[in-house]
Design a protein around this motif. Structure first.
Motif, short mmCIF file in Angstrom:
data_model
loop_
_atom_site.label_atom_id
_atom_site.label_comp_id
_atom_site.label_asym_id
_atom_site.label_seq_id
_atom_site.Cartn_x
_atom_site.Cartn_y
_atom_site.Cartn_z
N GLN A 1 0.84 -1.19 0.00
CA GLN A 1 0.00 0.00 0.00
C GLN A 1 0.87 1.24 0.00
N VAL B 1 0.63 5.42 0.59
CA VAL B 1 -0.21 6.48 1.14
C VAL B 1 0.52 7.81 1.00
N GLU B 2 -0.10 8.73 0.25
CA GLU B 2 0.49 10.05 0.05
C GLU B 2 -0.03 11.01 1.11
N CYS C 1 5.31 9.90 0.39
CA CYS C 1 4.64 8.66 0.00
C CYS C 1 5.23 7.55 0.85
N TYR D 1 0.14 11.78 -7.66
CA TYR D 1 0.09 10.36 -7.34
C TYR D 1 1.51 9.81 -7.17
N TYR E 1 2.51 -0.15 -8.28
CA TYR E 1 1.51 0.24 -7.28
C TYR E 1 1.31 1.74 -7.34
N TRP E 2 0.06 2.15 -7.08
CA TRP E 2 -0.29 3.58 -7.07
C TRP E 2 -0.94 3.95 -5.74
N GLY E 3 -0.66 5.16 -5.30
CA GLY E 3 -1.36 5.70 -4.15
C GLY E 3 -2.69 6.28 -4.58
N GLN E 4 -3.42 6.82 -3.61
CA GLN E 4 -4.76 7.32 -3.87
C GLN E 4 -4.76 8.76 -4.40
N GLY E 5 -3.63 9.42 -4.29
CA GLY E 5 -3.50 10.79 -4.78
C GLY E 5 -3.69 11.82 -3.70
N THR E 6 -3.03 12.96 -3.88
CA THR E 6 -3.19 14.09 -2.95
C THR E 6 -3.30 15.36 -3.78
#
Length: 115
Positions: free
Chosen positions: A3, A5-6, A22, A94, A104-109
């Protein structure tokens, strides 16, 4: 499972600074390549900066000299220091990591640069 997380996004005036982080958690067996991408409203996702497992960096031309990507392998974090921000930098940012051959990608900020 990994996972990302940004954190660190927000509203800033033109010329200001923000620092994005991140954090990777989960099954991380080795150092990994990572990068930051962004997507502005109505546009596609674009590359901003990348860093290899060995620490080599690459930047899109429009952020060179203003943004700095770095990593802390002990903490499994990748950071993006953004200085001299411009309204054109407004986007959702991201984090991406390539770990054990998987992306893998984070959810974005959200980063908004406005007066």
């Amino acid at each position: 499972q990994v996972q990302l997380v940004e954190s660190g996004g927000g509203l800033v005036q033109p010329g200001g600074s923000l620092r994005l982080s991140c954090a990777a958690s989960g099954r991380i067996d080795s150092f990994y390549a990572a990068g930051w991408y962004r997507q502005a409203p109505g546009k596609g996702r674009e590359f901003v900066a990348t860093i290899t497992a060995g620490g080599s960096t690459n930047y899109r031309d429009s952020v060179k000299g203003r943004f700095t990507i770095s990593r802390d392998n002990a903490k499994n974090t990748v950071n993006l220091q953004m200085n001299s921000l411009e309204p054109e930098d407004t986007a959702v940012y991201y984090c991406n990591s390539i770990i054990a051959g998987r992306s893998y990608w984070g959810q974005g900020t959200q980063v908004t640069v406005s007066s």
